[in-house]
Design a protein around this motif. Structure first.
Motif, PDB file in Angstrom:
ATOM      1  N   LYS A 131       0.950  -1.157  -0.042  1.00 53.43           N
ATOM      2  CA  LYS A 131       0.143  -0.026  -0.106  1.00 53.43           C
ATOM      3  C   LYS A 131       0.945   1.151  -0.040  1.00 53.43           C
ATOM      4  O   LYS A 131       0.501   2.416  -0.560  1.00 53.43           O
ATOM      5  N   ASN A 132       1.921   1.388   0.644  1.00 52.80           N
ATOM      6  CA  ASN A 132       2.851   2.502   0.895  1.00 52.80           C
ATOM      7  C   ASN A 132       3.888   2.495  -0.192  1.00 52.80           C
ATOM      8  O   ASN A 132       4.940   3.397  -0.283  1.00 52.80           O
ATOM      9  N   GLY A 133       4.081   1.665  -1.314  1.00 53.13           N
ATOM     10  CA  GLY A 133       4.672   1.828  -2.616  1.00 53.13           C
ATOM     11  C   GLY A 133       5.925   1.195  -2.416  1.00 53.13           C
ATOM     12  O   GLY A 133       6.758   1.724  -2.850  1.00 53.13           O
TER      13      GLY A 133
ATOM     14  N   CYS B 172       6.130  13.296  -9.330  1.00 55.51           N
ATOM     15  CA  CYS B 172       5.446  12.915  -7.878  1.00 55.51           C
ATOM     16  C   CYS B 172       5.629  13.987  -7.185  1.00 55.51           C
ATOM     17  O   CYS B 172       6.968  14.336  -6.739  1.00 55.51           O
TER      18      CYS B 172
ATOM     19  N   THR C  16      -0.131  14.306  -1.652  1.00 53.30           N
ATOM     20  CA  THR C  16       0.757  13.894  -2.617  1.00 53.30           C
ATOM     21  C   THR C  16       0.085  13.695  -4.195  1.00 53.30           C
ATOM     22  O   THR C  16      -0.991  13.057  -4.072  1.00 53.30           O
TER      23      THR C  16
ATOM     24  N   ARG D 170      -2.873  10.683  -9.910  1.00 51.16           N
ATOM     25  CA  ARG D 170      -3.424  10.221  -8.636  1.00 51.16           C
ATOM     26  C   ARG D 170      -2.970  10.970  -7.478  1.00 51.16           C
ATOM     27  O   ARG D 170      -1.817  11.535  -7.454  1.00 51.16           O
TER      28      ARG D 170
ATOM     29  N   PHE E  70      -2.931  10.950  -3.303  1.00 51.95           N
ATOM     30  CA  PHE E  70      -2.314  10.136  -1.910  1.00 51.95           C
ATOM     31  C   PHE E  70      -2.427  11.144  -0.939  1.00 51.95           C
ATOM     32  O   PHE E  70      -1.724  11.926  -0.593  1.00 51.95           O
TER      33      PHE E  70
ATOM     34  N   TYR F 294       3.109  10.030   2.719  1.00 50.22           N
ATOM     35  CA  TYR F 294       3.309  10.050   1.429  1.00 50.22           C
ATOM     36  C   TYR F 294       4.151  11.473   0.913  1.00 50.22           C
ATOM     37  O   TYR F 294       4.543  11.478  -0.006  1.00 50.22           O
TER      38      TYR F 294
ATOM     39  N   GLN G 261       8.262   9.388  -2.639  1.00 57.04           N
ATOM     40  CA  GLN G 261       7.876  10.099  -4.032  1.00 57.04           C
ATOM     41  C   GLN G 261       8.816   9.575  -5.178  1.00 57.04           C
ATOM     42  O   GLN G 261       8.487   9.302  -6.324  1.00 57.04           O
TER      43      GLN G 261
ATOM     44  N   ASP H 250      -9.322   8.758 -11.318  1.00 55.86           N
ATOM     45  CA  ASP H 250      -8.683   7.381 -10.352  1.00 55.86           C
ATOM     46  C   ASP H 250      -8.371   6.080 -11.270  1.00 55.86           C
ATOM     47  O   ASP H 250      -8.964   5.047 -11.112  1.00 55.86           O
TER      48      ASP H 250
END
Length: 827
Positions: free
Chosen positions: A20-22, A197, A207, A224, A226, A231, A237, A267
């Protein structure tokens, strides 16, 4: 110790949070994510054999290198770990079961080969999936996802396959950027020209990922968002930017939306591709995506992935419908329908799947109804009633009017039923004023002249009193006694009625719920008539029938319902319709008015009152509370009496008055002691005052069309022209459209059909006692044609195989009918 006991949920949760947090290698309270996973896989569960333990050690070494991997490899490793943990958990469960049941033969062990490189799929042991297999035993699901699915009431593979999507989003149409149109759902494949980003300059907690795409003809910008401080980290980023390198190919799906920068996808779902023609692997991109009913804490992707995992089990579904039946009604096979309702290849396959599954829902319900009716008809009735006799003939002679063709047709249906050895179970639908009571009287007299008693039950004292008055006027001419039993009947009179019933000297009893009390015992009850039967509960209707030995049952309603609702609610009843009004019945002038036209309404009322006519003014139930209803009626009553019509007498009638007060109010109005009756919907049925010529309904937009039509039926019962004024405070187009139906039509069947379309079946019938089945896909508004075909098919099956020797069909019927109806008997 990180791994003294297997903690599958905690390990999967760590992987989900990192995803979820990349894939930034989050820092926890004790360890970084990579350190935690390295320690976890370094201590394999003791239940696993040497091959599995070797693979765990290999995973540990891979996570030791996690901090130095690029984002794409981190992502692949996390996905690999999630699958690997699920497979390990399933293996542990198998080993535990073998040790718990040592007498069982050991299963053939399947071991994992050496782990592949991170961007490959894990070769988990393949287990054949069965329909009744618990979801916890499906390798790709495991405990964590199964817990999510359990929140939706899904425990087996069969449960999941028959958990249909509530909608679909069609991303299957792939278009060029230049072809985009706002409001469409599409997929585009294009090259990344720029990726940024950054933290929003206006909101430090937001973000923004911004990607500029270009295909052969045009460019577009995707964004997108966040939300959250986590973030804002510049390292996170930068890691996100590395996932979308300039020059790479991307597939994006979403809803096309107009912004100040031009068209974009709202989205968007995105997937990196090796080349423009590469296959899209995601279950959310480039296809028709199912949207499932969810509950809190259950991610949409979990359900989609779970369904995808069990879809191969559709091969084990046997189709109960034989090929001849499918061909006759244009239906695809059941396994194909299940596959295509979840992940259709296009809109045509989705519609074919939905049509088959809707047909099934209706078909098994109708088959259950017909089977119930067949069972009823195999039950011997105690009362066999002749269609002709002195009482019926004499009644025809004393009637001051001639029966309509529709009334005579329905009477013939009833008399034919009464001659059979099986109990009648017939519903008579008739519009307001169509003359249902006369039809019921013929059936009652047929029972009496054959030596049996009859009972007529109405839902309110007002309606029971109305029936009693009418019946007394006719029965006096026939020299027959009739009594009324309600909650207001005095004790002495009640005892007298009980005694006359038991001896058989009282042939007919009219009443309310008081008829089903234990002390009410008939000598020989041969016919039960239930008026406005939808207002009684299932058990109340059944209890009255149990007062006799299989009596004939005639139910009546002045609230016509469309055939779709009649089939769905009363599929085991024979239905007759009185679709013709008596001659001379005038159309009621119906007008919808706004608040600004109130004075015009009052002028019309005053003109009618001056000519000696009378008026109803009806208020809605503004709130659930009866007290608020009373207060509104009382306030309006006082205002009308004191300020608007002081020269006329105004009466008041509402549901919280005592029975004696209600009787007094109705009698005063009936005898023209009061010229205006301010009332709530308690007057919807049962009040018959031919001198009343105006019905003013306040806040008419709050009522259903069928209820407004019922209220309108209180006027137009005499020889004078009558008016119905629909006062509405709503300015919405929907309200105006609904009320215009009443302005244009006096046909209760048409009005009920429109009411069904506007409000849906639950609202039309009322949710408390609607008795509607719980359909997963079928709509009584949209699928009327399929319902009629399903009824036709059910009748065909019962004709050809009345004992249901097709065991597959019989088993499916029992399962589906019980599930649809909750095991209840409707009528």
């Amino acid at each position: 110790m990180v791994n003294s006991q297997p903690d599958w949920v905690r390990w999967q949760k760590a992987l989900e949070v990192e995803e979820k947090n990349g894939f930034v290698d989050l820092i926890g309270n004790q360890y970084r994510f990579s350190e935690f996973l390295c320690l976890t896989f370094g201590k394999p569960p003791k239940l696993l054999d040497s091959e599995w333990r070797k693979n765990w050690q290999e995973m540990a070494s891979k996570f030791a290198k996690y901090p130095n991997l690029p984002i794409s490899d981190r992502e692949n490793l996390v996905k690999l770990a999630k699958s690997f943990l699920q497979a390990s958990e399933a293996e542990c469960q198998k080993v535990w079961q073998r040790r718990s049941n040592p007498t069982e033969e050991p299963e053939t062990q399947e071991t994992l080969q050496e782990l592949p490189i991170p961007n490959s799929q894990l070769p988990t042991p393949q287990l054949e999936i069965s329909l009744d297999q618990p979801l916890t035993e499906v390798p790709k699901l495991g405990i964590t996802k199964s817990r999510h699915l359990a929140k939706l009431g899904l425990y087996t593979v069969r449960d999941l396959l028959f958990y249909y999507p509530r909608d679909h989003i069609d991303y299957s149409r792939r278009v060029d950027i230049s072809q985009l149109e706002a409001g469409e759902t599409v997929t585009i494949v294009a090259t990344i020209k720029r990726c940024e980003c950054f933290t929003s300059p206006k909101n430090k907690k937001l973000t923004i990922l911004e990607i500029v795409l270009q295909d052969r003809y045009a460019k577009m910008r995707l964004s997108r968002f966040f939300a959250g401080n986590q973030y804002s980290n510049r390292g996170w980023q930068e890691s996100i930017k590395r996932r979308y390198p300039v020059g790479s190919i991307i597939a994006a799906s979403g809803l096309v939306k107009e912004t100040k920068y031009g068209l974009t996808l709202q989205d968007p779902e995105m997937e990196m591709l090796a080349s423009p023609g590469d296959n899209i692997e995601s279950i959310n991109i480039g296809r028709v995506v199912p949207v499932y009913p969810l509950t809190e804490g259950v991610p949409a992707d979990v359900v989609r992935q779970a369904v995808m995992a069990v879809l191969p089990a559709t091969a084990k579904i046997e189709d109960p419908l034989v090929r001849g039946l499918r061909d006759r009604y244009g239906l695809i096979k059941l396994p194909e329908a299940i596959n295509n309702i979840h992940f259709p290849t296009d809109s045509d396959s989705k519609e074919a799947a939905r049509r088959r599954l809707v047909f099934d829902e209706f078909f098994y319900l109708q088959l259950g109804f017909l089977k119930r009716r067949q069972t009823l008809r195999q039950t011997q009735a105690s009362a066999i009633l002749a269609p002709t006799g002195q009482l019926v003939e004499k009644f025809y002679q004393v009637l001051p009017f001639k029966l309509t063709g529709a009334q005579q047709r329905v009477i013939n249906d009833i008399l034919n039923d009464l001659q059979k050895t099986t109990p009648m179970n017939r519903l008579v639908q008739g519009d307001v004023g169509a003359g249902k009571t006369v039809v019921a009287v013929v059936a009652i007299l047929a029972a009496i002249q054959a030596g049996y008693q009859a009972a007529l039950m109405a839902p309110t004292e007002v309606l029971a009193e109305q029936h009693y008055r009418k019946l007394v006027s006719w029965f006096n001419l026939l020299h027959l006694p009739v009594e009324l039993l309600t909650g207001s009947t005095k004790t002495a009179k009640r005892r007298e009625i009980h005694a006359q019933l038991e001896t058989g000297e009282l042939p007919l009893l009219v009443g309310t719920h008081a008829l089903i009390q234990d002390k009410v015992n008939f000598h020989s009850l041969g016919l039960v008539v239930i008026d406005e039967q939808h207002r009684f509960g299932v058990h109340q209707r059944a209890k009255l029938q149990q007062k006799g030995a299989q009596p004939h049952v005639l139910t009546m309603t002045a609230t016509p319902i469309p055939r779709t609702l009649a089939l769905t609610l009363h599929g085991d009843l024979d239905v007759s319709q009185i679709d013709e009004l008596p001659p001379g019945r005038q159309a009621i002038n119906t007008v919808a008015l706004s608040g600004r036209e109130r004075n015009q309404a009052y002028d019309l009322i005053r003109r009618e009152l001056v000519q000696g006519r009378q008026v109803y003014i009806v208020l809605p139930l503004v709130e659930e509370s009866e007290k608020l209803d009373v207060r509104a009626a009382t306030v309006e009553y006082e205002k009308l009496q004191e300020s608007v019509f002081p020269e006329f007498k105004v009466g008041l009638l509402h549901g919280r008055m005592t029975s004696a007060e209600k009787d007094q109010a109705i009698n005063d109005f009936r005898e023209n002691q009061t010229q205006i009756l301010v009332a709530t919907t308690v007057i919807e049925v049962g009040v018959d005052v031919p001198n009343a010529t105006v019905m003013l309904i306040e806040n008419a937009e709050r009522f259903g069309l069928s209820q407004l039509h019922q209220l309108r039926g209180r006027v137009g019962r005499g020889t004078h022209k009558s008016h119905c004024l629909l006062m509405s405070s709503s300015t919405s187009a929907d309200s105006r459209q609904r009320l215009s139906v009443l302005e244009q039509s006096q046909d209760g069947f048409f009005i009920s059909e429109m009411d069904l379309r506007f409000r849906g079946p639950g609202q039309v019938l009322g949710t408390r006692q609607s008795g509607l089945p719980d359909f997963a896909l079928a709509s009584l508004v949209e699928d009327q044609e399929v319902l009629n075909l399903a009824r036709d098919a059910a009748e065909l099956v019962m004709l050809q195989d009345q004992h249901l020797q097709n065991s597959l069909l019989k088993a499916e019927l029992e399962y589906r009918y019980q599930k649809l109806m909750g095991g209840s008997i409707l009528t």
